[in-house]
Design a protein around this motif. Structure first.
Motif, PDB file in Angstrom:
ATOM      1  N   GLY B 151      -1.072  -0.667   8.056  1.00  0.00           N
ATOM      2  CA  GLY B 151      -0.634  -1.840   7.298  1.00  0.00           C
ATOM      3  C   GLY B 151      -1.389  -3.069   7.763  1.00  0.00           C
ATOM      4  N   LEU B 197       4.258  -1.873   2.536  1.00  0.00           N
ATOM      5  CA  LEU B 197       4.829  -0.812   3.373  1.00  0.00           C
ATOM      6  C   LEU B 197       6.306  -1.072   3.628  1.00  0.00           C
ATOM      7  CD1 LEU B 197       1.927  -0.228   5.908  1.00  0.00           C
ATOM      8  CD2 LEU B 197       2.625   1.239   3.991  1.00  0.00           C
ATOM      9  N   ALA B 378       4.880   2.150   7.319  1.00  0.00           N
ATOM     10  CA  ALA B 378       3.587   2.791   7.582  1.00  0.00           C
ATOM     11  C   ALA B 378       3.788   4.268   7.903  1.00  0.00           C
ATOM     12  CB  ALA B 378       2.866   2.079   8.739  1.00  0.00           C
ATOM     13  N   ALA B 381       4.453   6.039   4.679  1.00  0.00           N
ATOM     14  CA  ALA B 381       3.201   6.201   3.928  1.00  0.00           C
ATOM     15  C   ALA B 381       2.310   7.260   4.571  1.00  0.00           C
ATOM     16  CB  ALA B 381       2.463   4.867   3.846  1.00  0.00           C
TER      17      ALA B 381
END
Lengths: 391, 391
Positions: B151, B197, B378, B381
């Motif tokens: 991020g 995020l 993060a 993701a």
């Protein structure tokens, strides 16, 4: 036992089988049932049952033909049935109705007045009359119309199709618009914010181009934006995404808006605000047509008033672009008749309100569909109305 | 012949067959191959070929068992393999790194300084060291990490993973961050805006609740918002959706922003702006920790400065809500330590900037994930990073 409605249930599998068979025929060839079984890996009995069902549903055709040198029954996809719809664009004082077919082609159009605005007591008569007129002019029988979409200049509850925001279109709040129009026309109906419909029309046009967000801004008595992201409308939790007319833009906070607050964009950036500001400057009550004529003639006071309004609109569109970062913002509403005299200050205000990377990439234009943008969007939406029974 | 890559091609059909077989086993029962053929309508030879492939791919298990009173080979879904990832949250002066597994559970965390900010020449050393430390602390071998997400507090080009907006994080513009981190750690990497995020982390938490838009607002040196609509991030054409820090909010237009314009929200509503304003009012240079301590003690000057900043932030969030109409807006960044002293003026500014229907429905809160929101995002993701080879 398995749950009859779960992912592993027989009905889910039967549905997957149907899709699978249709997939095998997607190339357009006519194929024998034996070949279909081989292609799909389905058992021959499964194939013949499915083909029978799908022929009945109008999805497949069976005809005699030759496969591998022998006469046999060949299966193929039935040609897609043409869909037709009616799009209705309700304005504050007018209504526009179009009839057309896939993929958004207008076959007939008509317009009428809504004296006193869109009110439950008069609205349905006007809509019923115009809808029947365009349907007949387009050569369609009543039951050939697959769906109807109604655009309204207000936020719409996505679940109920009712106008939600009391401050914006009070006469229609609580009125079951979707159900009443559906009862009137006997067809399934969706109700949608008109700026959203404009975004849908533009997004449909952009299909095949780069994906991303497309914004349509309707600038009339009020101001509303529709945002389509990758072809899907951004509606928001209460259906009020894109209500930029009530962003606080006027630094002097001089005019009280119909929403009760001061400084709203629609009090300084709308077509109506241009009309009242110019009426005040020239000290006589002007109609919007007169305003547009004065702008067209280059009347310096009219041009100045339009530039102030355009610059503030551009600034609000800049805020929108900093939040949504669309690839394109297209303008609609009566001021598009002023052309560059309006677009130039809008772009100027926009450029100054955004970061350089956004200024360089975002296209700010007048809608290529012009004053029909919302009605074409309603037609596009009407063609996507889910069929309610039978299929 | 059919096109080998078209929708009716053999490979598409084989893929559809796989899905179909997995669907039939989704209930979790162990099923004989004969029963599988019956359930799916696939031919027995198709079933046994598919089962062989899927066992090899680790998707199915075959074991001896009893079906219809007879011993036979039973097929069932293999337990889903646990995925692991590393989430990296790059700030202006710090970096936070977490390692964890599905569905976003943090197993180990570490933080470090970035002297001089995130610069290509020093960044990779710090990131490499922290990533190795958390991976080991989490008990993971290097090849157990499926993906990494980074991020950054800047807009990111969705296609290249590079920082795009020169005015925001100039040191990283043009630096191939994604590829460099991927080369460093030997794993697939995605780069994403940090506020995005945060929105992803909150959207994941909200799963199972009502769909709609969730916004996370990171208020630090700068201010950025992430918007997730139905669990998908709104990134925008240039990756700069949600850059609300550069909306023109200050009516006095007194401070020139690092972007070159005046009145940007981040000059009057960020944590850094609170620190500089209070330093100026008290005529000594304060650190952010001191500022938060003064606010915690109820120092009237500190509280007043915070209220001004909160009210302007709330107004900008109101604009965002008028455009996106989210169900929830959650705040992050260091000022969350001030709690209600900050949240109250933010809500006040928000309420006055939106239509009544939006004010009534939008929840404005401090992020329930607190200061870990971006790092947890993060991690979420990183677990969704597409596998690049093998599978």
């Amino acid at each position: 036992m398995r749950d009859a409605t779960g992912p592993g249930s027989l009905s889910a599998l039967r549905l997957a089988n149907r899709e699978r068979l249709l997939l095998a025929l997607a190339g357009g060839d006519a194929v024998s049932q034996a070949e279909l079984a081989r292609l799909t890996g389905l058992a021959p009995a499964t194939v013949s049952g499915l083909v029978r069902d799908l022929v009945e549903a109008g999805e497949l055709l069976v005809r005699q033909g030759v496969a591998n040198g022998r006469r046999s029954r060949l299966v193929e996809r039935a040609p897609a049935r043409q869909r037709y719809g009616i799009g209705i664009d309700l304005g504050r004082t007018h209504v526009k109705v179009v009839a057309g077919g896939d993929p958004g082609e207008v076959l007939a159009a008509a317009a009428g007045d809504l004296p006193g605005g869109p009110r439950p007591d008069t609205l349905l008569d006007v809509v019923g009359e115009l809808a029947a007129a365009v349907r007949k002019e387009a050569g369609l029988a009543a039951d050939q119309v697959d769906g109807v979409a109604v655009g309204v200049p207000a936020p719409v509850d996505p679940a109920t199709g009712a106008v939600t925001e009391t401050a914006i279109l009070p006469a229609l709040v609580g009125f079951p618009l979707r159900d009443e129009v559906s009862a009137l026309l006997g067809r399934p109906v969706v109700v949608e914010n008109d700026a959203n419909l404009g975004a849908l029309a533009l997004s449909r046009r952009a299909a095949g181009g780069a994906p991303g967000a497309v914004v349509f801004v309707k600038v009339g008595s009020g101001i509303g934006a529709g945002v389509a992201v990758d072809g899907r409308l951004l509606r928001g939790d209460a259906g009020s995404a894109g209500e930029i007319g009530h962003l606080a833009l006027d630094p002097s906070l001089s005019v009280v808006c119909r929403c009760g607050r001061r400084g709203c964009l629609e009090t300084v950036g709308s077509a109506e605000s241009v009309r009242t500001a110019l009426s005040s400057a020239l000290q006589r009550e002007l109609g919007l047509a007169e305003v547009l004529a004065l702008i067209g003639d280059g009347h310096p006071v009219a041009v100045h008033v339009l530039e102030d309004a355009g610059e503030l609109l551009g600034r609000a569109l800049g805020w929108l672009a900093m939040i949504v970062n669309p690839a394109e913002i297209a303008l609609g509403g009566p001021l598009i008749a002023a052309g560059d005299a309006w677009l130039r200050p809008v772009r100027q205000g926009f450029r100054r309100a955004v970061l350089p990377g956004v200024a360089a990439r975002t296209r700010v234009t007048i809608s290529p569909l012009g004053e029909d943008t919302e009605a074409v969007g309603a037609l596009v939406a009407s063609l996507a109305v889910p069929v309610q029974s039978g299929h």
